[in-house]
Design a protein around this motif. Structure first.
Motif, PDB file in Angstrom:
ATOM      1  N   ALA A  28      19.135 -46.727   7.973  1.00 45.63           N
ATOM      2  CA  ALA A  28      19.764 -47.793   7.293  1.00 45.63           C
ATOM      3  C   ALA A  28      20.775 -47.171   6.085  1.00 45.63           C
ATOM      4  N   TYR A  31      23.734 -45.840   8.120  1.00 49.18           N
ATOM      5  CA  TYR A  31      24.365 -46.913   8.669  1.00 49.18           C
ATOM      6  C   TYR A  31      25.402 -47.580   7.413  1.00 49.18           C
ATOM      7  N   VAL A 158      22.024 -52.116  11.770  1.00 50.92           N
ATOM      8  CA  VAL A 158      21.602 -50.974  11.888  1.00 50.92           C
ATOM      9  C   VAL A 158      21.172 -50.528  13.463  1.00 50.92           C
TER      10      VAL A 158
END
Length: 169
Positions: A28, A31, A158
């Motif tokens: 995450a 991303y 994500v």
């Protein structure tokens, strides 16, 4: 063939799934960095207005693991304040949870299948045998909240997949 102990059902599961959740947090963060947005946007994500946000999903998953380790070993669960708002803070909570879960002596789980576990809920007390608590309450809740955290990240773009959730064998 011997039946696995309560320790063997709980501790390796907590290690694997919370470890995978920590890796999801890494993905995450990467991303958000690649797409040039504030990862705080992911921390408040929800699929519906009446559900807990992402941060709370991670906190509850951790609470389930540490609570089970304590209750099934005859101890009082440690209390962690729910103050995490960032990916590093959530990763630290996961690490702290795993440190606690792994610190419980496997011998303390002996006989926990039959140990009475009492939980307080808004609807009153819930009482279980240890095995019913682990199989019918804790593990389903644990997986539910990890699954929701996964779904919230995936829903928000994500780039994760099933093996990120399951981990590699």
């Amino acid at each position: 063939m011997t039946t696995p102990s309560m320790y063997e059902f709980l501790v390796p599961t907590a290690n694997r799934m919370l470890g995978n959740l920590s890796s999801l947090l890494d993905k995450a963060a990467a991303y958000a960095e690649a797409k040039k947005f504030d990862p705080a946007n992911l921390m408040t994500a929800r699929l519906a207005p009446d559900m807990h946000p992402f941060t709370r999903q991670v906190q509850i998953a951790c609470d389930q693991a540490k609570g089970a380790a304590a209750r099934l070993s005859g101890a009082e669960p440690p209390s962690y304040p729910d103050v995490e708002t960032t990916i590093p803070e959530l990763k630290a909570r996961i690490a702290k949870t795993l440190e606690y879960v792994n610190s419980v002596d496997p011998a303390a789980f002996a006989g926990s299948e039959d140990r009475t576990v009492t939980l307080k809920s808004p609807k009153g007390e819930l009482q279980f045998s240890g095995i019913d608590y682990l199989r019918g309450f804790m593990l389903p809740n644990f997986y539910f909240h990890i699954t929701m955290a996964y779904a919230l990240l995936r829903h928000n773009g994500v780039e994760i997949g099933k093996f990120d959730y399951l981990g590699r064998p």
